[in-house]
Design a protein around this motif. Structure first.
Motif, PDB file in Angstrom:
ATOM      1  N   ALA A 175     -38.956  -1.197   5.818  1.00 52.87           N
ATOM      2  CA  ALA A 175     -38.316  -1.347   4.639  1.00 52.87           C
ATOM      3  C   ALA A 175     -39.260  -2.559   3.873  1.00 52.87           C
ATOM      4  CB  ALA A 175     -37.009  -1.963   4.602  1.00 52.87           C
ATOM      5  N   ALA A 176     -39.194  -2.426   2.553  1.00 62.38           N
ATOM      6  CA  ALA A 176     -40.076  -3.472   1.797  1.00 62.38           C
ATOM      7  C   ALA A 176     -39.369  -3.941   0.929  1.00 62.38           C
ATOM      8  CB  ALA A 176     -41.302  -2.300   1.013  1.00 62.38           C
ATOM      9  N   LYS A 177     -39.570  -5.419   0.780  1.00 61.70           N
ATOM     10  CA  LYS A 177     -38.870  -6.415  -0.121  1.00 61.70           C
ATOM     11  C   LYS A 177     -39.959  -7.089  -1.016  1.00 61.70           C
ATOM     12  CE  LYS A 177     -35.831 -10.339  -0.005  1.00 61.70           C
ATOM     13  NZ  LYS A 177     -36.811 -11.355  -0.581  1.00 61.70           N
ATOM     14  N   TYR A 178     -39.615  -7.015  -2.277  1.00 62.24           N
ATOM     15  CA  TYR A 178     -40.563  -7.687  -3.182  1.00 62.24           C
ATOM     16  C   TYR A 178     -40.216  -9.327  -3.040  1.00 62.24           C
ATOM     17  CZ  TYR A 178     -43.279  -9.317  -7.108  1.00 62.24           C
ATOM     18  OH  TYR A 178     -44.229  -9.717  -7.969  1.00 62.24           O
ATOM     19  N   GLY A 179     -41.370  -9.970  -2.659  1.00 66.14           N
ATOM     20  CA  GLY A 179     -41.287 -11.485  -2.838  1.00 66.14           C
ATOM     21  C   GLY A 179     -41.001 -11.977  -1.245  1.00 66.14           C
ATOM     22  N   PHE A 180     -40.375 -12.895  -1.007  1.00 65.32           N
ATOM     23  CA  PHE A 180     -40.075 -13.699   0.180  1.00 65.32           C
ATOM     24  C   PHE A 180     -39.454 -12.841   1.261  1.00 65.32           C
ATOM     25  CE2 PHE A 180     -41.571 -17.422  -1.067  1.00 65.32           C
ATOM     26  CZ  PHE A 180     -40.949 -18.013  -2.445  1.00 65.32           C
ATOM     27  N   TYR A 181     -39.890 -12.926   2.472  1.00 66.53           N
ATOM     28  CA  TYR A 181     -39.404 -12.055   3.565  1.00 66.53           C
ATOM     29  C   TYR A 181     -37.980 -12.728   4.029  1.00 66.53           C
ATOM     30  CZ  TYR A 181     -40.997 -15.373   7.266  1.00 66.53           C
ATOM     31  OH  TYR A 181     -41.233 -16.368   8.276  1.00 66.53           O
ATOM     32  N   GLY A 182     -37.495 -11.943   4.598  1.00 63.46           N
ATOM     33  CA  GLY A 182     -35.769 -12.566   5.035  1.00 63.46           C
ATOM     34  C   GLY A 182     -35.068 -11.316   6.032  1.00 63.46           C
ATOM     35  N   THR A 183     -33.897 -11.687   6.464  1.00 62.07           N
ATOM     36  CA  THR A 183     -33.284 -10.611   7.592  1.00 62.07           C
ATOM     37  C   THR A 183     -32.136 -10.180   6.764  1.00 62.07           C
ATOM     38  OG1 THR A 183     -32.474 -12.382   8.569  1.00 62.07           O
ATOM     39  CG2 THR A 183     -34.352 -11.721   9.324  1.00 62.07           C
ATOM     40  N   ASP A 184     -31.908 -10.546   5.582  1.00 61.61           N
ATOM     41  CA  ASP A 184     -30.810  -9.855   4.647  1.00 61.61           C
ATOM     42  C   ASP A 184     -31.398  -8.661   4.366  1.00 61.61           C
ATOM     43  OD1 ASP A 184     -28.667 -10.602   1.957  1.00 61.61           O
ATOM     44  OD2 ASP A 184     -28.958  -9.068   3.057  1.00 61.61           O
ATOM     45  N   TRP A 185     -31.077  -7.518   4.977  1.00 58.77           N
ATOM     46  CA  TRP A 185     -31.834  -6.159   4.877  1.00 58.77           C
ATOM     47  C   TRP A 185     -31.074  -5.454   3.532  1.00 58.77           C
ATOM     48  CZ3 TRP A 185     -35.942  -6.278   7.770  1.00 58.77           C
ATOM     49  CH2 TRP A 185     -35.926  -6.938   8.828  1.00 58.77           C
ATOM     50  N   SER A 186     -29.915  -5.913   3.279  1.00 59.20           N
ATOM     51  CA  SER A 186     -29.418  -5.378   1.804  1.00 59.20           C
ATOM     52  C   SER A 186     -30.208  -5.852   0.661  1.00 59.20           C
ATOM     53  CB  SER A 186     -27.981  -5.761   1.717  1.00 59.20           C
ATOM     54  OG  SER A 186     -28.093  -7.349   1.309  1.00 59.20           O
ATOM     55  N   LEU A 187     -31.144  -6.699   0.752  1.00 57.41           N
ATOM     56  CA  LEU A 187     -32.005  -7.062  -0.346  1.00 57.41           C
ATOM     57  C   LEU A 187     -33.391  -6.324  -0.317  1.00 57.41           C
ATOM     58  CD1 LEU A 187     -31.557 -11.045   0.056  1.00 57.41           C
ATOM     59  CD2 LEU A 187     -30.400  -9.110  -1.464  1.00 57.41           C
ATOM     60  N   TYR A 188     -33.797  -5.393   0.650  1.00 60.47           N
ATOM     61  CA  TYR A 188     -34.751  -4.598   0.737  1.00 60.47           C
ATOM     62  C   TYR A 188     -34.842  -3.539  -0.261  1.00 60.47           C
ATOM     63  CZ  TYR A 188     -36.953  -7.376   4.401  1.00 60.47           C
ATOM     64  OH  TYR A 188     -37.612  -8.386   5.181  1.00 60.47           O
ATOM     65  N   ASP A 189     -35.918  -3.463  -0.851  1.00 60.92           N
ATOM     66  CA  ASP A 189     -35.940  -2.468  -2.143  1.00 60.92           C
ATOM     67  C   ASP A 189     -36.222  -1.069  -1.664  1.00 60.92           C
ATOM     68  OD1 ASP A 189     -37.731  -5.229  -3.169  1.00 60.92           O
ATOM     69  OD2 ASP A 189     -35.847  -4.528  -4.000  1.00 60.92           O
ATOM     70  N   TYR A 190     -37.103  -0.948  -0.836  1.00 64.43           N
ATOM     71  CA  TYR A 190     -37.657   0.630  -0.308  1.00 64.43           C
ATOM     72  C   TYR A 190     -37.333   0.684   1.101  1.00 64.43           C
ATOM     73  CZ  TYR A 190     -39.850   0.114  -5.112  1.00 64.43           C
ATOM     74  OH  TYR A 190     -40.064  -0.310  -6.036  1.00 64.43           O
ATOM     75  N   TRP A 191     -36.990   2.133   1.404  1.00 69.59           N
ATOM     76  CA  TRP A 191     -36.806   2.132   2.870  1.00 69.59           C
ATOM     77  C   TRP A 191     -37.609   3.485   3.468  1.00 69.59           C
ATOM     78  CZ3 TRP A 191     -33.811  -0.583   6.372  1.00 69.59           C
ATOM     79  CH2 TRP A 191     -33.209  -1.563   6.006  1.00 69.59           C
ATOM     80  N   GLY A 192     -37.994   3.704   4.520  1.00 68.46           N
ATOM     81  CA  GLY A 192     -38.605   4.936   4.815  1.00 68.46           C
ATOM     82  C   GLY A 192     -37.408   5.899   5.517  1.00 68.46           C
ATOM     83  N   GLN A 193     -37.770   6.913   6.038  1.00 71.77           N
ATOM     84  CA  GLN A 193     -36.875   7.955   6.701  1.00 71.77           C
ATOM     85  C   GLN A 193     -36.835   7.744   8.270  1.00 71.77           C
ATOM     86  OE1 GLN A 193     -34.931  10.371   5.056  1.00 71.77           O
ATOM     87  NE2 GLN A 193     -35.768   8.978   2.987  1.00 71.77           N
ATOM     88  N   GLY A 194     -37.529   6.765   8.766  1.00 74.31           N
ATOM     89  CA  GLY A 194     -37.433   6.472  10.042  1.00 74.31           C
ATOM     90  C   GLY A 194     -38.360   7.415  11.135  1.00 74.31           C
ATOM     91  N   THR A 195     -38.491   6.751  12.010  1.00 79.30           N
ATOM     92  CA  THR A 195     -39.337   7.439  13.212  1.00 79.30           C
ATOM     93  C   THR A 195     -38.320   7.220  14.514  1.00 79.30           C
ATOM     94  OG1 THR A 195     -41.476   8.002  14.641  1.00 79.30           O
ATOM     95  CG2 THR A 195     -41.092   5.609  13.684  1.00 79.30           C
ATOM     96  N   GLN A 196     -38.456   8.315  15.384  1.00 72.71           N
ATOM     97  CA  GLN A 196     -37.526   8.055  16.737  1.00 72.71           C
ATOM     98  C   GLN A 196     -38.353   7.767  17.769  1.00 72.71           C
ATOM     99  OE1 GLN A 196     -34.237   8.844  16.949  1.00 72.71           O
ATOM    100  NE2 GLN A 196     -34.386   8.139  19.094  1.00 72.71           N
ATOM    101  N   VAL A 197     -37.773   6.715  18.319  1.00 73.86           N
ATOM    102  CA  VAL A 197     -38.178   6.185  19.679  1.00 73.86           C
ATOM    103  C   VAL A 197     -37.472   6.285  20.866  1.00 73.86           C
ATOM    104  CG1 VAL A 197     -38.937   3.877  20.884  1.00 73.86           C
ATOM    105  CG2 VAL A 197     -39.682   4.403  18.454  1.00 73.86           C
ATOM    106  N   THR A 198     -37.853   7.056  21.740  1.00 80.41           N
ATOM    107  CA  THR A 198     -36.989   7.292  23.176  1.00 80.41           C
ATOM    108  C   THR A 198     -37.644   6.864  24.098  1.00 80.41           C
ATOM    109  OG1 THR A 198     -36.062   9.367  21.761  1.00 80.41           O
ATOM    110  CG2 THR A 198     -35.793   9.023  24.436  1.00 80.41           C
ATOM    111  N   VAL A 199     -36.793   5.699  25.029  1.00 77.70           N
ATOM    112  CA  VAL A 199     -37.325   5.275  26.163  1.00 77.70           C
ATOM    113  C   VAL A 199     -36.539   5.937  27.228  1.00 77.70           C
ATOM    114  CG1 VAL A 199     -38.017   2.995  27.301  1.00 77.70           C
ATOM    115  CG2 VAL A 199     -38.075   3.161  24.663  1.00 77.70           C
ATOM    116  N   SER A 200     -37.242   6.480  28.155  1.00 77.08           N
ATOM    117  CA  SER A 200     -36.407   7.370  29.191  1.00 77.08           C
ATOM    118  C   SER A 200     -37.464   7.829  30.219  1.00 77.08           C
ATOM    119  CB  SER A 200     -35.825   8.475  28.529  1.00 77.08           C
ATOM    120  OG  SER A 200     -35.055   9.269  29.748  1.00 77.08           O
TER     121      SER A 200
END
Length: 124
Positions: free
Chosen positions: A98-123
């Motif tokens: 996810a991308a957030k203009y400006g300062f970084y942080g862990t309030d993910w609701s403030l992130y502007d753009y999101w990808g579709q995701g990539t699956q990681v499976t550890v087994s």
């Protein structure tokens, strides 16, 4: 069109490694903080790590990543990577960047753009 595309996920045995990439198109990452977030089936979304836009400051969620994962960015290539080592079955999840203009942080609701995701499976 603004887009973030993750890649690099897959199936790996416990103790193994994966390198996830997040590529941006339609905008440049230079002014954006980038984060990685994951979500396992039936669980809440969980922050993993984020990196600032300017000095490369990094933050890792203790429970998710600290000591095993490394986030880095290459603004020339417009990409951010997440190197994941010593993977555990509990790391299995869909990983988003996810991308957030400006300062970084862990309030993910403030992130502007999101990808579709990539699956990681550890087994095994």
């Amino acid at each position: 069109q603004v887009q973030l595309v993750e890649s690099g996920g897959g199936l790996v045995q416990p103790g193994g490694s994966l390198r996830l990439s997040c590529a941006a198109s339609g905008f440049t990452l230079d002014d954006y903080a980038i984060g990685w977030v994951r979500q396992a089936p039936g669980k809440e979304r969980e922050g993993v790590a984020c990196i600032s836009s300017d000095d490369g400051s990094r933050y890792y969620e203790d429970s998710a990543a600290k000591g095993r994962f490394t986030i880095s960015r290459d603004n020339a290539k417009n990409t951010v990577t997440l190197q994941m080592n010593s993977l555990k079955p509990e790391d299995t999840a869909l990983y988003y960047c996810a991308a957030k203009y400006g300062f970084y942080g862990t309030d993910w609701s403030l992130y502007d753009y999101w990808g579709q995701g990539t699956q990681v499976t550890v087994s095994s």
